[in-house]
Motif scaffolding. Structure first.
Motif, PDB file in Angstrom:
ATOM      1  N   ALA A   1      -2.896  11.872   4.534  1.00 19.60           N
ATOM      2  CA  ALA A   1      -1.800  12.835   5.145  1.00 19.60           C
ATOM      3  C   ALA A   1      -1.507  11.942   6.352  1.00 19.60           C
ATOM      4  O   ALA A   1      -0.267  12.139   6.488  1.00 19.60           O
ATOM      5  N   HIS A   2      -2.293  11.243   7.016  1.00 19.03           N
ATOM      6  CA  HIS A   2      -1.898  10.361   8.231  1.00 19.03           C
ATOM      7  C   HIS A   2      -0.560   9.515   7.835  1.00 19.03           C
ATOM      8  O   HIS A   2       0.172   9.339   8.603  1.00 19.03           O
ATOM      9  N   ILE A   3      -0.809   8.875   6.606  1.00 20.16           N
ATOM     10  CA  ILE A   3       0.005   7.746   6.288  1.00 20.16           C
ATOM     11  C   ILE A   3       1.271   8.256   5.817  1.00 20.16           C
ATOM     12  O   ILE A   3       2.546   8.267   6.135  1.00 20.16           O
ATOM     13  N   ALA A   4       1.231   9.628   5.022  1.00 15.54           N
ATOM     14  CA  ALA A   4       2.320  10.295   4.519  1.00 15.54           C
ATOM     15  C   ALA A   4       3.248  10.916   5.439  1.00 15.54           C
ATOM     16  O   ALA A   4       4.287  11.163   5.118  1.00 15.54           O
ATOM     17  N   GLY A   5       2.510  11.399   6.342  1.00 15.90           N
ATOM     18  CA  GLY A   5       3.072  12.122   7.442  1.00 15.90           C
ATOM     19  C   GLY A   5       4.134  11.051   8.313  1.00 15.90           C
ATOM     20  O   GLY A   5       4.793  11.763   9.131  1.00 15.90           O
ATOM     21  N   MET A   6       4.203   9.812   8.277  1.00 18.34           N
ATOM     22  CA  MET A   6       5.068   9.027   8.986  1.00 18.34           C
ATOM     23  C   MET A   6       6.295   8.926   8.360  1.00 18.34           C
ATOM     24  O   MET A   6       6.470   8.565   7.167  1.00 18.34           O
ATOM     25  N   ASP A   7       7.412   8.915   8.894  1.00 18.92           N
ATOM     26  CA  ASP A   7       8.723   8.804   8.373  1.00 18.92           C
ATOM     27  C   ASP A   7       8.897   7.210   8.199  1.00 18.92           C
ATOM     28  O   ASP A   7       7.900   6.332   8.720  1.00 18.92           O
ATOM     29  N   VAL A   8       9.889   6.819   7.793  1.00 18.70           N
ATOM     30  CA  VAL A   8      10.141   5.418   7.559  1.00 18.70           C
ATOM     31  C   VAL A   8       9.893   4.595   8.911  1.00 18.70           C
ATOM     32  O   VAL A   8       9.518   3.405   8.840  1.00 18.70           O
ATOM     33  N   LEU A   9      10.757   4.912   9.698  1.00 23.46           N
ATOM     34  CA  LEU A   9      10.928   4.272  11.038  1.00 23.46           C
ATOM     35  C   LEU A   9       9.403   4.042  11.587  1.00 23.46           C
ATOM     36  O   LEU A   9       9.185   2.980  12.038  1.00 23.46           O
ATOM     37  N   GLU A  10       8.658   5.102  11.516  1.00 20.87           N
ATOM     38  CA  GLU A  10       7.361   5.388  12.229  1.00 20.87           C
ATOM     39  C   GLU A  10       6.503   4.299  11.435  1.00 20.87           C
ATOM     40  O   GLU A  10       5.628   3.619  11.807  1.00 20.87           O
ATOM     41  N   ARG A  11       6.797   4.373  10.124  1.00 20.77           N
ATOM     42  CA  ARG A  11       5.690   3.408   9.343  1.00 20.77           C
ATOM     43  C   ARG A  11       6.123   1.842   9.767  1.00 20.77           C
ATOM     44  O   ARG A  11       4.935   1.063   9.602  1.00 20.77           O
ATOM     45  N   GLN A  12       7.233   1.710   9.696  1.00 25.26           N
ATOM     46  CA  GLN A  12       7.528   0.266   9.983  1.00 25.26           C
ATOM     47  C   GLN A  12       7.142  -0.189  11.413  1.00 25.26           C
ATOM     48  O   GLN A  12       6.870  -1.339  11.406  1.00 25.26           O
ATOM     49  N   ARG A  13       7.377   0.663  12.459  1.00 21.75           N
ATOM     50  CA  ARG A  13       6.810   0.416  13.713  1.00 21.75           C
ATOM     51  C   ARG A  13       5.055   0.136  13.647  1.00 21.75           C
ATOM     52  O   ARG A  13       4.683  -0.795  14.275  1.00 21.75           O
ATOM     53  N   VAL A  14       4.661   1.157  12.821  1.00 21.80           N
ATOM     54  CA  VAL A  14       3.208   0.756  12.807  1.00 21.80           C
ATOM     55  C   VAL A  14       2.752  -0.384  12.155  1.00 21.80           C
ATOM     56  O   VAL A  14       1.719  -1.370  12.444  1.00 21.80           O
ATOM     57  N   LEU A  15       3.434  -0.939  10.924  1.00 25.70           N
ATOM     58  CA  LEU A  15       2.991  -2.278  10.253  1.00 25.70           C
ATOM     59  C   LEU A  15       3.739  -3.208  11.227  1.00 25.70           C
ATOM     60  O   LEU A  15       2.993  -4.332  11.143  1.00 25.70           O
ATOM     61  N   ALA A  16       4.743  -3.095  12.027  1.00 27.09           N
ATOM     62  CA  ALA A  16       4.943  -4.080  12.915  1.00 27.09           C
ATOM     63  C   ALA A  16       4.088  -4.381  14.041  1.00 27.09           C
ATOM     64  O   ALA A  16       3.764  -5.462  14.157  1.00 27.09           O
ATOM     65  N   TYR A  17       3.434  -3.359  14.395  1.00 33.30           N
ATOM     66  CA  TYR A  17       2.406  -3.434  15.371  1.00 33.30           C
ATOM     67  C   TYR A  17       1.239  -4.151  14.849  1.00 33.30           C
ATOM     68  O   TYR A  17       0.730  -5.160  15.536  1.00 33.30           O
ATOM     69  N   THR A  18       1.046  -3.933  13.661  1.00 32.11           N
ATOM     70  CA  THR A  18      -0.176  -4.495  12.952  1.00 32.11           C
ATOM     71  C   THR A  18       0.143  -6.126  12.913  1.00 32.11           C
ATOM     72  O   THR A  18      -0.625  -6.940  13.141  1.00 32.11           O
ATOM     73  N   ARG A  19       1.270  -6.509  12.287  1.00 28.60           N
ATOM     74  CA  ARG A  19       1.584  -7.996  12.557  1.00 28.60           C
ATOM     75  C   ARG A  19       1.486  -8.666  13.839  1.00 28.60           C
ATOM     76  O   ARG A  19       0.867  -9.731  13.945  1.00 28.60           O
ATOM     77  N   VAL A  20       2.202  -7.936  14.664  1.00 27.50           N
ATOM     78  CA  VAL A  20       1.920  -8.612  16.196  1.00 27.50           C
ATOM     79  C   VAL A  20       0.781  -8.407  16.597  1.00 27.50           C
ATOM     80  O   VAL A  20       0.313  -9.501  17.298  1.00 27.50           O
ATOM     81  N   MET A  21      -0.068  -7.474  16.392  1.00 30.73           N
ATOM     82  CA  MET A  21      -1.316  -7.447  17.033  1.00 30.73           C
ATOM     83  C   MET A  21      -2.277  -8.574  16.399  1.00 30.73           C
ATOM     84  O   MET A  21      -2.941  -9.070  17.309  1.00 30.73           O
ATOM     85  N   ILE A  22      -2.143  -8.954  15.074  1.00 30.90           N
ATOM     86  CA  ILE A  22      -2.831 -10.110  14.856  1.00 30.90           C
ATOM     87  C   ILE A  22      -2.765 -11.240  15.482  1.00 30.90           C
ATOM     88  O   ILE A  22      -3.795 -12.092  15.661  1.00 30.90           O
ATOM     89  N   GLY A  23      -1.527 -11.667  16.056  1.00 31.08           N
ATOM     90  CA  GLY A  23      -1.320 -12.865  16.671  1.00 31.08           C
ATOM     91  C   GLY A  23      -1.511 -12.844  18.211  1.00 31.08           C
ATOM     92  O   GLY A  23      -1.080 -13.584  18.938  1.00 31.08           O
ATOM     93  N   SER A  24      -2.074 -11.579  18.729  1.00 30.01           N
ATOM     94  CA  SER A  24      -2.137 -11.691  20.382  1.00 30.01           C
ATOM     95  C   SER A  24      -3.606 -10.963  20.759  1.00 30.01           C
ATOM     96  O   SER A  24      -4.016 -10.019  20.371  1.00 30.01           O
TER      97      SER A  24
END
Length: 199
Positions: free
Chosen positions: A100-123
């Motif tokens: 439900a946590h993942i399904a409850g994210m709209d497209v932009l929110e999911r993109q933002r969370v995935l972008a955060y994950t990518r950025v986080m790995i490098g910092s």
């Protein structure tokens, strides 16, 4: 643009504020992915969003806050999902809450969370922030699990272990999806919880 920004209940001033905040968030994520988190400055973000540096600080206290902006609301919604289902097996409820946590994210929110994950790995800075956020999730989840399972099992190990594994399944799904956008979240989540069935 989220539904909130176009809601008729918001006055013109509130809509403008929300649009400015969203512009800063979009600019920040774009720059973090292009330049890396550590190389991006608040001035860079404000310039790309076409607002002043002072405007940035009306909405965020630091560039780190852009990334974790909605975590408290997401965490509260996750815990509410768990708390509402008291008569079902705990592993089923945990698995369904992650879905439900993942399904409850709209497209932009999911993109933002995935972008955060990518950025986080490098910092290193963001890895520290992510660890603090994870600890907050674990504390709340463990308290909820202790209350739910009280009197039924040995909680000293099981409650923290269930909390940690639940977070690991969610984080693994996000990390893998940040690398492969075609990933089937449901398959990753179900596979993770299938490992817990012997418990």
């Amino acid at each position: 643009m989220t539904a909130e920004s176009t809601s008729p209940q918001l006055g013109l001033r509130e809509r403008k504020k929300l649009l400015a905040k969203q512009a800063l968030e979009r600019a920040a994520f774009e720059l973090f992915e292009q330049k890396g988190f550590d190389a991006t400055t608040v001035e860079d973000i404000a310039a790309l969003a076409q607002v002043s540096r002072a405007s940035f600080f009306r909405y965020f206290s630091a560039k780190e806050d852009v990334l974790a902006n909605e975590d408290a609301q997401r965490r509260a919604a996750f815990m509410a999902t768990l708390a509402a289902r008291t008569d079902e097996p705990v592993l089923v409820v945990l698995r369904d809450a992650v879905h439900a946590h993942i399904a409850g994210m709209d497209v932009l929110e999911r993109q933002r969370v995935l972008a955060y994950t990518r950025v986080m790995i490098g910092s290193r800075t963001l890895l520290g922030q992510a660890y603090e956020i994870r600890i907050q999730w674990l504390r709340e989840l463990e308290l909820l699990l202790r209350a739910r399972l009280a009197g039924r099992v040995d909680l000293e190990m099981l409650a923290p272990m269930l909390a940690d594994v639940t977070m690991s399944v969610l984080e693994t799904a996000m990390r893998l999806a940040s690398i492969n956008p075609e990933l089937d979240f449901d398959e990753v989540i179900d596979s993770g919880f299938a490992l817990l069935r012997p418990l």
